[in-house]
Design a protein around this motif. Structure first.
Motif, PDB file in Angstrom:
ATOM      1  N   SER A 191       9.087 -18.338   5.492  1.00 30.55           N
ATOM      2  CA  SER A 191       8.811 -19.180   6.163  1.00 30.55           C
ATOM      3  C   SER A 191       8.054 -20.515   5.336  1.00 30.55           C
ATOM      4  CB  SER A 191       7.215 -19.666   7.746  1.00 30.55           C
ATOM      5  OG  SER A 191       6.366 -18.916   6.331  1.00 30.55           O
ATOM      6  N   LYS A 192       8.597 -20.505   4.161  1.00 31.41           N
ATOM      7  CA  LYS A 192       8.015 -21.027   3.282  1.00 31.41           C
ATOM      8  C   LYS A 192       8.738 -20.820   1.763  1.00 31.41           C
ATOM      9  CE  LYS A 192       3.762 -22.776   4.250  1.00 31.41           C
ATOM     10  NZ  LYS A 192       2.118 -23.696   3.310  1.00 31.41           N
ATOM     11  N   GLY A 193      10.299 -19.904   1.622  1.00 31.88           N
ATOM     12  CA  GLY A 193      10.461 -20.001   1.309  1.00 31.88           C
ATOM     13  C   GLY A 193      11.787 -19.013   0.864  1.00 31.88           C
ATOM     14  N   THR A 194      12.094 -17.833   0.284  1.00 27.36           N
ATOM     15  CA  THR A 194      12.536 -17.051  -0.161  1.00 27.36           C
ATOM     16  C   THR A 194      11.729 -16.013  -0.582  1.00 27.36           C
ATOM     17  OG1 THR A 194      14.837 -18.131  -0.536  1.00 27.36           O
ATOM     18  CG2 THR A 194      14.785 -15.992  -1.086  1.00 27.36           C
ATOM     19  N   LEU A 195      11.737 -14.392  -0.106  1.00 28.99           N
ATOM     20  CA  LEU A 195      11.553 -13.597  -1.295  1.00 28.99           C
ATOM     21  C   LEU A 195      12.291 -12.398  -1.565  1.00 28.99           C
ATOM     22  CD1 LEU A 195       8.352 -12.408  -2.104  1.00 28.99           C
ATOM     23  CD2 LEU A 195       8.727 -10.932  -0.118  1.00 28.99           C
ATOM     24  N   ILE A 196      12.147 -12.281  -2.895  1.00 25.77           N
ATOM     25  CA  ILE A 196      13.296 -11.267  -3.377  1.00 25.77           C
ATOM     26  C   ILE A 196      12.189  -9.865  -4.420  1.00 25.77           C
ATOM     27  CG2 ILE A 196      14.974 -11.037  -5.018  1.00 25.77           C
ATOM     28  CD1 ILE A 196      15.657 -13.292  -5.170  1.00 25.77           C
ATOM     29  N   LEU A 197      12.203  -8.797  -3.485  1.00 30.83           N
ATOM     30  CA  LEU A 197      11.973  -7.356  -3.616  1.00 30.83           C
ATOM     31  C   LEU A 197      12.760  -6.613  -4.576  1.00 30.83           C
ATOM     32  CD1 LEU A 197       9.680  -6.155  -1.068  1.00 30.83           C
ATOM     33  CD2 LEU A 197       8.908  -7.890  -2.594  1.00 30.83           C
ATOM     34  N   THR A 198      12.438  -6.480  -5.768  1.00 29.64           N
ATOM     35  CA  THR A 198      13.347  -5.576  -6.389  1.00 29.64           C
ATOM     36  C   THR A 198      12.201  -4.176  -7.020  1.00 29.64           C
ATOM     37  OG1 THR A 198      12.171  -6.018  -9.112  1.00 29.64           O
ATOM     38  CG2 THR A 198      14.792  -7.248  -8.005  1.00 29.64           C
ATOM     39  N   GLY A 199      12.501  -3.145  -6.588  1.00 28.46           N
ATOM     40  CA  GLY A 199      12.390  -1.127  -7.097  1.00 28.46           C
ATOM     41  C   GLY A 199      13.214  -0.262  -6.662  1.00 28.46           C
ATOM     42  N   ASN A 248      13.825 -14.445   7.814  1.00 26.58           N
ATOM     43  CA  ASN A 248      15.888 -14.061   7.825  1.00 26.58           C
ATOM     44  C   ASN A 248      15.418 -12.927   6.994  1.00 26.58           C
ATOM     45  OD1 ASN A 248      18.592 -13.181   8.548  1.00 26.58           O
ATOM     46  ND2 ASN A 248      18.788 -15.152   7.562  1.00 26.58           N
ATOM     47  N   ILE A 249      16.542 -11.757   7.493  1.00 29.54           N
ATOM     48  CA  ILE A 249      17.069 -10.596   6.061  1.00 29.54           C
ATOM     49  C   ILE A 249      18.377 -11.219   5.763  1.00 29.54           C
ATOM     50  CG2 ILE A 249      17.405  -8.256   6.316  1.00 29.54           C
ATOM     51  CD1 ILE A 249      14.737  -8.726   6.911  1.00 29.54           C
ATOM     52  N   ILE A 250      18.549 -10.965   4.331  1.00 30.19           N
ATOM     53  CA  ILE A 250      19.466 -11.530   3.970  1.00 30.19           C
ATOM     54  C   ILE A 250      20.342  -9.943   3.540  1.00 30.19           C
ATOM     55  CG2 ILE A 250      20.925 -12.966   1.317  1.00 30.19           C
ATOM     56  CD1 ILE A 250      18.017 -14.866   2.091  1.00 30.19           C
ATOM     57  N   ALA A 251      19.432  -9.003   2.935  1.00 27.30           N
ATOM     58  CA  ALA A 251      19.725  -7.960   2.257  1.00 27.30           C
ATOM     59  C   ALA A 251      18.022  -7.366   2.436  1.00 27.30           C
ATOM     60  CB  ALA A 251      20.763  -8.515   1.169  1.00 27.30           C
ATOM     61  N   ILE A 252      18.690  -5.734   2.862  1.00 29.71           N
ATOM     62  CA  ILE A 252      17.908  -4.296   2.659  1.00 29.71           C
ATOM     63  C   ILE A 252      18.620  -3.828   1.557  1.00 29.71           C
ATOM     64  CG2 ILE A 252      16.816  -2.901   3.222  1.00 29.71           C
ATOM     65  CD1 ILE A 252      15.663  -4.633   5.310  1.00 29.71           C
ATOM     66  N   GLU A 253      18.515  -3.540   0.896  1.00 31.57           N
ATOM     67  CA  GLU A 253      19.273  -2.405  -0.186  1.00 31.57           C
ATOM     68  C   GLU A 253      18.214  -1.471  -0.996  1.00 31.57           C
ATOM     69  OE1 GLU A 253      22.202  -4.197  -3.132  1.00 31.57           O
ATOM     70  OE2 GLU A 253      22.997  -5.790  -1.134  1.00 31.57           O
ATOM     71  N   GLU A 254      18.877  -0.288  -1.070  1.00 35.56           N
ATOM     72  CA  GLU A 254      17.613   0.640  -2.500  1.00 35.56           C
ATOM     73  C   GLU A 254      16.681   0.369  -3.264  1.00 35.56           C
ATOM     74  OE1 GLU A 254      18.268   5.295  -3.992  1.00 35.56           O
ATOM     75  OE2 GLU A 254      19.716   4.263  -3.014  1.00 35.56           O
ATOM     76  N   LYS A 304       9.733 -11.155  -6.668  1.00 35.43           N
ATOM     77  CA  LYS A 304      10.540 -13.218  -7.298  1.00 35.43           C
ATOM     78  C   LYS A 304      10.078 -14.011  -5.397  1.00 35.43           C
ATOM     79  CE  LYS A 304      13.930 -15.847  -9.301  1.00 35.43           C
ATOM     80  NZ  LYS A 304      15.019 -15.728  -9.967  1.00 35.43           N
ATOM     81  N   TYR A 305       9.271 -15.421  -6.293  1.00 33.45           N
ATOM     82  CA  TYR A 305       9.094 -16.127  -4.499  1.00 33.45           C
ATOM     83  C   TYR A 305       9.389 -17.182  -4.312  1.00 33.45           C
ATOM     84  CZ  TYR A 305       6.671 -18.412  -1.467  1.00 33.45           C
ATOM     85  OH  TYR A 305       6.216 -18.960  -0.006  1.00 33.45           O
ATOM     86  N   GLY A 306      10.472 -17.721  -4.158  1.00 36.61           N
ATOM     87  CA  GLY A 306      11.060 -19.483  -4.414  1.00 36.61           C
ATOM     88  C   GLY A 306      10.342 -20.236  -3.294  1.00 36.61           C
ATOM     89  N   GLY A 307       9.719 -21.093  -3.631  1.00 30.44           N
ATOM     90  CA  GLY A 307      10.214 -22.178  -1.761  1.00 30.44           C
ATOM     91  C   GLY A 307      11.084 -23.089  -1.545  1.00 30.44           C
ATOM     92  N   GLY A 308      11.292 -22.993  -0.784  1.00 31.62           N
ATOM     93  CA  GLY A 308      12.723 -23.506  -0.624  1.00 31.62           C
ATOM     94  C   GLY A 308      13.665 -23.351  -0.820  1.00 31.62           C
ATOM     95  N   ASP A 332       0.886  -1.235   0.243  1.00 27.09           N
ATOM     96  CA  ASP A 332       0.005  -0.223  -0.275  1.00 27.09           C
ATOM     97  C   ASP A 332       0.784   1.249   0.310  1.00 27.09           C
ATOM     98  OD1 ASP A 332      -2.568   1.251  -0.061  1.00 27.09           O
ATOM     99  OD2 ASP A 332      -3.103   0.598   2.091  1.00 27.09           O
ATOM    100  N   ASP A 333       0.709   2.037   1.120  1.00 26.33           N
ATOM    101  CA  ASP A 333       1.632   3.461   0.373  1.00 26.33           C
ATOM    102  C   ASP A 333       3.243   2.848   1.135  1.00 26.33           C
ATOM    103  OD1 ASP A 333      -0.310   5.031   0.147  1.00 26.33           O
ATOM    104  OD2 ASP A 333      -0.860   5.537   2.706  1.00 26.33           O
ATOM    105  N   LYS A 334       2.732   1.601   2.287  1.00 26.75           N
ATOM    106  CA  LYS A 334       4.336   1.455   3.446  1.00 26.75           C
ATOM    107  C   LYS A 334       3.900  -0.258   2.456  1.00 26.75           C
ATOM    108  CE  LYS A 334       4.961   4.207   6.716  1.00 26.75           C
ATOM    109  NZ  LYS A 334       3.318   4.781   6.438  1.00 26.75           N
ATOM    110  N   ILE A 335       5.104  -1.694   2.651  1.00 31.08           N
ATOM    111  CA  ILE A 335       5.123  -2.576   2.506  1.00 31.08           C
ATOM    112  C   ILE A 335       5.410  -3.121   3.714  1.00 31.08           C
ATOM    113  CG2 ILE A 335       6.204  -4.088   1.220  1.00 31.08           C
ATOM    114  CD1 ILE A 335       7.499  -1.963  -0.166  1.00 31.08           C
TER     115      ILE A 335
END
Length: 89
Positions: free
Chosen positions: A40-48, A26-32, A73-77, A16-19
């Motif tokens: 809990s069920k895999g990896t989430l990658i947000l680009t923007g 776990n946080i692997i990376a937060i970059e600009e 991008k969402y990848g289970g396991g 929404d206004d925020k994500i």
């Protein structure tokens, strides 16, 4: 013998206004321009662009970000080995 069962927690992604992301383990990376999380069920990658953490509670599994999402991008396991291979390219 008593068998231990792992119960996967639910996770959500609300933009929404925020994500707001729940189920964060776990946080692997937060970059600009990219955010990489283990859920809990895999990896989430947000680009923007303009990603900035506003609130993080790993105990509750909640991450609140500002920024604009262009891709998800969402990848289970996903394995950790795959991440490190990508990191060392």
């Amino acid at each position: 013998m008593e068998e231990k069962r792992s119960i996967a927690k639910k996770h959500t992604l609300h933009i929404d206004d925020k994500i707001k992301i729940t189920g964060v383990e776990n946080i692997i990376a937060i970059e600009e321009k990219e955010v990489i999380l283990t859920l809990s069920k895999g990896t989430l990658i947000l680009t923007g662009f303009g990603f900035s953490p506003l609130h993080l509670s790993l105990e509750e599994g909640v991450l609140l970000l500002s920024g604009e999402v262009i891709g998800i991008k969402y990848g289970g396991g996903a394995s950790k080995e795959g991440f490190f291979k990508r990191l060392l390219k």
